[in-house]
Scaffold this motif. Structure first.
Motif, PDB file in Angstrom:
ATOM      1  N   ALA A 190       0.822  -1.304  -0.206  1.00  0.00           N
ATOM      2  CA  ALA A 190      -0.044   0.042  -0.011  1.00  0.00           C
ATOM      3  C   ALA A 190       0.735   1.137   0.137  1.00  0.00           C
ATOM      4  CB  ALA A 190      -0.838  -0.095   1.120  1.00  0.00           C
ATOM      5  N   ASN A 191       0.145   2.436  -0.255  1.00  0.00           N
ATOM      6  CA  ASN A 191       0.878   3.685  -0.241  1.00  0.00           C
ATOM      7  C   ASN A 191       2.164   4.043  -1.153  1.00  0.00           C
ATOM      8  OD1 ASN A 191      -0.898   4.318   1.791  1.00  0.00           O
ATOM      9  ND2 ASN A 191       0.480   3.732   3.597  1.00  0.00           N
ATOM     10  N   GLN A 192       2.193   3.144  -2.225  1.00  0.00           N
ATOM     11  CA  GLN A 192       3.144   3.440  -3.116  1.00  0.00           C
ATOM     12  C   GLN A 192       2.514   4.409  -4.354  1.00  0.00           C
ATOM     13  OE1 GLN A 192       4.684  -0.834  -3.360  1.00  0.00           O
ATOM     14  NE2 GLN A 192       6.397   0.118  -3.212  1.00  0.00           N
ATOM     15  N   ASN A 193       2.554   5.570  -3.946  1.00  0.00           N
ATOM     16  CA  ASN A 193       1.571   6.232  -4.922  1.00  0.00           C
ATOM     17  C   ASN A 193       2.671   7.348  -5.945  1.00  0.00           C
ATOM     18  OD1 ASN A 193      -0.281   6.523  -2.236  1.00  0.00           O
ATOM     19  ND2 ASN A 193      -0.886   5.472  -3.851  1.00  0.00           N
ATOM     20  N   LEU A 194       3.715   7.767  -5.154  1.00  0.00           N
ATOM     21  CA  LEU A 194       4.708   8.508  -5.854  1.00  0.00           C
ATOM     22  C   LEU A 194       6.079   7.407  -5.897  1.00  0.00           C
ATOM     23  CD1 LEU A 194       4.304  11.832  -4.767  1.00  0.00           C
ATOM     24  CD2 LEU A 194       3.095  10.911  -6.811  1.00  0.00           C
ATOM     25  N   ASP A 195       6.553   7.140  -7.242  1.00  0.00           N
ATOM     26  CA  ASP A 195       7.845   6.375  -7.092  1.00  0.00           C
ATOM     27  C   ASP A 195       8.675   7.303  -7.725  1.00  0.00           C
ATOM     28  OD1 ASP A 195       9.604   4.596  -7.321  1.00  0.00           O
ATOM     29  OD2 ASP A 195       8.788   3.294  -8.882  1.00  0.00           O
ATOM     30  N   PHE A 196       9.779   7.720  -7.008  1.00  0.00           N
ATOM     31  CA  PHE A 196      11.163   8.311  -7.760  1.00  0.00           C
ATOM     32  C   PHE A 196      12.016   7.466  -8.318  1.00  0.00           C
ATOM     33  CE2 PHE A 196       8.810  11.008  -4.669  1.00  0.00           C
ATOM     34  CZ  PHE A 196       8.786  12.152  -5.117  1.00  0.00           C
ATOM     35  N   ALA A 197      12.351   8.248  -9.560  1.00  0.00           N
ATOM     36  CA  ALA A 197      13.306   7.338 -10.551  1.00  0.00           C
ATOM     37  C   ALA A 197      14.670   8.402 -10.988  1.00  0.00           C
ATOM     38  CB  ALA A 197      12.964   6.578 -11.421  1.00  0.00           C
ATOM     39  N   ALA A 198      15.799   7.915 -11.066  1.00  0.00           N
ATOM     40  CA  ALA A 198      16.385   8.709 -11.802  1.00  0.00           C
ATOM     41  C   ALA A 198      17.546   7.982 -12.668  1.00  0.00           C
ATOM     42  CB  ALA A 198      17.604   9.371 -10.733  1.00  0.00           C
ATOM     43  N   ASP A 199      17.780   8.563 -13.904  1.00  0.00           N
ATOM     44  CA  ASP A 199      18.715   8.015 -14.823  1.00  0.00           C
ATOM     45  C   ASP A 199      19.875   8.886 -15.389  1.00  0.00           C
ATOM     46  OD1 ASP A 199      17.264   9.620 -16.631  1.00  0.00           O
ATOM     47  OD2 ASP A 199      16.146   7.982 -17.546  1.00  0.00           O
ATOM     48  N   GLU A 200      20.354   8.508 -16.495  1.00  0.00           N
ATOM     49  CA  GLU A 200      21.207   9.275 -17.334  1.00  0.00           C
ATOM     50  C   GLU A 200      20.809  10.803 -17.617  1.00  0.00           C
ATOM     51  OE1 GLU A 200      20.581   6.414 -17.938  1.00  0.00           O
ATOM     52  OE2 GLU A 200      22.674   5.191 -17.611  1.00  0.00           O
ATOM     53  N   SER A 201      19.265  10.839 -17.808  1.00  0.00           N
ATOM     54  CA  SER A 201      19.012  12.114 -18.175  1.00  0.00           C
ATOM     55  C   SER A 201      18.339  12.909 -16.832  1.00  0.00           C
ATOM     56  CB  SER A 201      17.961  12.018 -19.283  1.00  0.00           C
ATOM     57  OG  SER A 201      17.046  11.032 -18.823  1.00  0.00           O
ATOM     58  N   GLY A 202      18.157  12.351 -15.694  1.00  0.00           N
ATOM     59  CA  GLY A 202      17.876  13.395 -14.739  1.00  0.00           C
ATOM     60  C   GLY A 202      16.738  12.523 -13.784  1.00  0.00           C
ATOM     61  N   LEU A 203      15.822  13.346 -13.273  1.00  0.00           N
ATOM     62  CA  LEU A 203      14.927  12.911 -12.155  1.00  0.00           C
ATOM     63  C   LEU A 203      13.494  12.614 -12.787  1.00  0.00           C
ATOM     64  CD1 LEU A 203      14.724  12.545  -9.148  1.00  0.00           C
ATOM     65  CD2 LEU A 203      14.318  15.168  -8.743  1.00  0.00           C
ATOM     66  N   TRP A 204      12.921  11.588 -12.204  1.00  0.00           N
ATOM     67  CA  TRP A 204      11.626  11.227 -12.673  1.00  0.00           C
ATOM     68  C   TRP A 204      10.705  10.885 -11.455  1.00  0.00           C
ATOM     69  CZ3 TRP A 204      11.334  11.354 -18.204  1.00  0.00           C
ATOM     70  CH2 TRP A 204      12.524  11.208 -18.981  1.00  0.00           C
ATOM     71  N   VAL A 205       9.462  10.914 -11.836  1.00  0.00           N
ATOM     72  CA  VAL A 205       8.503  10.394 -10.889  1.00  0.00           C
ATOM     73  C   VAL A 205       7.264   9.832 -11.734  1.00  0.00           C
ATOM     74  CG1 VAL A 205       7.103  12.676 -10.525  1.00  0.00           C
ATOM     75  CG2 VAL A 205       6.868  10.867  -8.706  1.00  0.00           C
ATOM     76  N   THR A 206       6.893   8.563 -11.190  1.00  0.00           N
ATOM     77  CA  THR A 206       5.627   7.676 -11.701  1.00  0.00           C
ATOM     78  C   THR A 206       4.610   7.841 -10.811  1.00  0.00           C
ATOM     79  OG1 THR A 206       6.567   5.707 -10.935  1.00  0.00           O
ATOM     80  CG2 THR A 206       6.939   6.369 -13.331  1.00  0.00           C
ATOM     81  N   TYR A 207       3.416   7.986 -11.228  1.00  0.00           N
ATOM     82  CA  TYR A 207       2.187   7.994 -10.341  1.00  0.00           C
ATOM     83  C   TYR A 207       0.953   7.506 -11.103  1.00  0.00           C
ATOM     84  CZ  TYR A 207       1.989  12.372 -12.655  1.00  0.00           C
ATOM     85  OH  TYR A 207       2.158  13.536 -13.406  1.00  0.00           O
ATOM     86  N   ALA A 208      -0.209   7.459 -10.749  1.00  0.00           N
ATOM     87  CA  ALA A 208      -1.348   7.383 -11.441  1.00  0.00           C
ATOM     88  C   ALA A 208      -2.561   8.388 -11.135  1.00  0.00           C
ATOM     89  CB  ALA A 208      -1.993   6.085 -11.237  1.00  0.00           C
ATOM     90  N   THR A 209      -3.277   8.741 -12.135  1.00  0.00           N
ATOM     91  CA  THR A 209      -4.423   9.869 -11.991  1.00  0.00           C
ATOM     92  C   THR A 209      -5.635   9.025 -11.945  1.00  0.00           C
ATOM     93  OG1 THR A 209      -4.422  10.464 -14.325  1.00  0.00           O
ATOM     94  CG2 THR A 209      -2.731  11.433 -12.876  1.00  0.00           C
ATOM     95  N   GLU A 210      -6.980   9.993 -11.538  1.00  0.00           N
ATOM     96  CA  GLU A 210      -8.091   9.680 -11.540  1.00  0.00           C
ATOM     97  C   GLU A 210      -8.590   9.704 -13.115  1.00  0.00           C
ATOM     98  OE1 GLU A 210      -9.981   8.219  -9.568  1.00  0.00           O
ATOM     99  OE2 GLU A 210      -8.754   8.680  -7.705  1.00  0.00           O
TER     100      GLU A 210
END
Ligand SMILES: *[C@@H]1O[C@H](CO)[C@@H](O)[C@H](O)[C@H]1NC(C)=O
Ligand SMILES: *[C@@H]1O[C@H](CO)[C@@H](O)[C@H](O)[C@H]1NC(C)=O
Ligand SMILES: *[C@@H]1O[C@H](CO)[C@@H](O)[C@H](O)[C@H]1NC(C)=O
Ligand SMILES: *[C@@H]1O[C@H](CO)[C@@H](O)[C@H](O)[C@H]1NC(C)=O
Ligand SMILES: *[C@@H]1O[C@H](CO)[C@@H](O)[C@H](O)[C@H]1NC(C)=O
Length: 443
Positions: free
Chosen positions: A314-334
């Motif tokens: 539970a509660n894994q709504n925003l997942d941060f990631a980083a790669d060669e090109s920078g910083l990212w975040v994944t999530y879902a929307t209504e």
């Protein structure tokens, strides 16, 4: 240098000789008297304890729920890890208790064997290992703690070397660090299990570990770790290097509850440029805790919903990631009805600069990470196998269903992230630090 010249010197109570071999290579021989460095014993202790866990899991997984065995074993594993984990804990170690536990464990194995009505040779090997472990415990007791500390460091170095050797054999690292001159993941290597978390608790299943994906100069060797028995994110520890991580000696542990309440939730954080990016607990938003200034701030992520977590927890709504090109975040929307959305974070502005919508449902995904601007999503195949099943290229806006299976150490995990500084995947797997090498497609 002259051939076959040799030097001898004292190295502790052992000695070292150096010479030049036939083809000009340096040969270094170290003689270590057995009484000073029982490194081989410590090593086989570690191997035995890992193998015991795996063996028993194998039997348990065949539907025979001998819960007591599992409990006892995890207790035992922790105690054995304590032996190896450094001077403070070592000194408090009760060898007699360890012996009792080994005997109890032996009895449980007998019970297991009877309940399975099995004459499998696997049991004989389990008995042998228990006997060996008892002997090792006896031997360890006679060494003093400073020696054990040295052995621990040597052992960890050896582990690293073995890991490196294995990489070279498997021909990983086929693309230069930082380069995106490849066509994505070819395969993921075997899980490399570093050890049980620094809290020494099998209940600490919510967490993460890894390295800064864009370290400040001079902090390249640092590791970080955070975990809890719930999805609350409160403590985060920084280690000056891998050995300190393994010895559970943090440089510093930060508390996000005190002096101010900056707590998070959800366990999909990372560290980039000495800043910890995580999901803020309340209000629901993305947050960053600047480790340098020790201050936090948060920003709402437009449209992000707290209703869609990953498959395992539970509660894994925003997942941060980083790669060669920078910083990212994944999530879902209504609006996307729970489909995974990817956002690029402008680090300076701490705001999303661009957003991509995928066609996969977040709740069916177990985790996601980024490599060279491509999003990879995983799903569970069975208790031992995970699969990268989906890739989305932000450059071409093309999505692909792929099948890149890889082995898990234990069945569920909360975090999986790629680190562009060493091209490894870092997983926090049921309380264990696990990493993977990645091989890329180059043609
Ligand atoms: C070095 O160690 C070996 C093996 O313990 C021993 O035979 C030898 O005499 C030692 N040499 C020196 C110079 O101490
Ligand atoms: C684990 O070990 C501790 C200390 O020996 C003991 O008190 C506890 O009951 C054990 N737990 C289990 C589940 O065996
Ligand atoms: C256990 O196995 C033996 C030999 O295979 C068999 O004779 C016996 O009936 C089995 N016992 C049980 C309880 O299944
Ligand atoms: C136990 O120790 C002996 C002697 O060191 C070794 O030969 C044997 O392979 C070990 N057995 C297991 C199951 O680890
Ligand atoms: C963190 O704080 C330091 C010192 O105030 C500052 O120089 C740095 O830019 C900050 N980093 C981020 C990512 O905000």
């Amino acid at each position: 240098t002259t051939k076959n010249s040799s030097v001898a010197g004292d190295w502790g109570s052992g000695n070292v000789t150096g010479s030049v071999g036939e083809s000009g290579q340096c040969i270094c021989q170290v003689f270590l008297p057995d009484t000073t460095f029982p490194a081989d014993r410590v090593e086989s202790l570690q191997i035995s304890s890992n193998k015991l866990t795996v063996d028993v899991e194998l039997h348990i997984s065949k539907q025979y729920m001998v819960l007591a065995t599992v409990h006892e074993l995890s207790n035992l594993t922790i105690r054995l890890e304590v032996v190896e984990s450094g001077p403070d804990k070592y000194i408090k170690l009760d060898f007699e208790l360890l012996r009792i536990e080994l005997r109890e464990f032996e009895a449980l194995v007998t019970e297991l064997k009877t309940s399975l009505n099995s004459s499998s040779p696997a049991f004989d090997s389990l008995y042998n290992e228990i006997r060996n472990m008892s002997m090792i415990v006896d031997q360890l007791e006679s060494y003093d703690r400073s020696n054990l500390e040295v052995i621990r460091i040597e052992f960890t170095k050896l582990q690293k070397k073995l890991e490196k050797c294995r990489d070279e054999q498997d021909d990983f690292s086929n693309v230069q660090i930082g380069s995106c001159q490849h066509k994505g993941i070819l395969r993921v290597g075997k899980p490399v299990v570093s050890q049980l978390n620094a809290n020494l608790g099998t209940g600490y299943i919510y967490g993460g570990w890894g390295k800064d994906s864009h370290p400040l100069p001079g902090t390249e060797n640092r590791y970080w770790y955070s975990a809890a028995t719930t999805t609350v994110v409160r403590y985060m520890s920084v280690y000056s290097d891998y050995y300190k991580l393994i010895m559970r000696q943090a440089m510093k542990t930060y508390d996000l509850l005190s002096p101010k309440n900056w707590q998070g939730t959800g366990n999909n954080y990372i560290i980039r440029a000495n800043t910890f990016y995580y999901q803020y607990a309340s209000p629901f938003s993305m947050a960053k805790f600047n480790i340098t200034s020790q201050t936090a701030e948060y920003r709402a992520v437009s449209g992000a919903s707290s209703r869609f977590s990953y498959h395992y927890h539970a509660n894994q709504n925003l997942d941060f990631a980083a790669d060669e090109s920078g910083l990212w975040v994944t999530y879902a929307t209504e609006a996307s009805k729970g489909k995974l959305v990817l956002g690029k974070i402008d680090e300076a502005a701490f705001a999303l600069s661009e957003v991509w919508e995928t066609s996969i449902f977040k709740q069916s995904v177990t985790n996601a990470f980024m490599i060279c601007g491509v999003l990879y999503a995983t799903r569970s195949v069975d208790t031992k196998t995970e699969e990268i099943f989906y890739a989305y290229d932000t450059q071409t806006r093309q999505e692909n269903y792929v099948s890149l299976p890889f082995e898990k150490f234990q069945d569920s995990y909360v975090s999986l992230d790629y680190n562009p500084t060493d091209q490894k995947l870092y997983m926090y797997n049921n309380g264990y630090y696990v990493s993977y090498n990645v091989k890329f497609k180059t043609a």
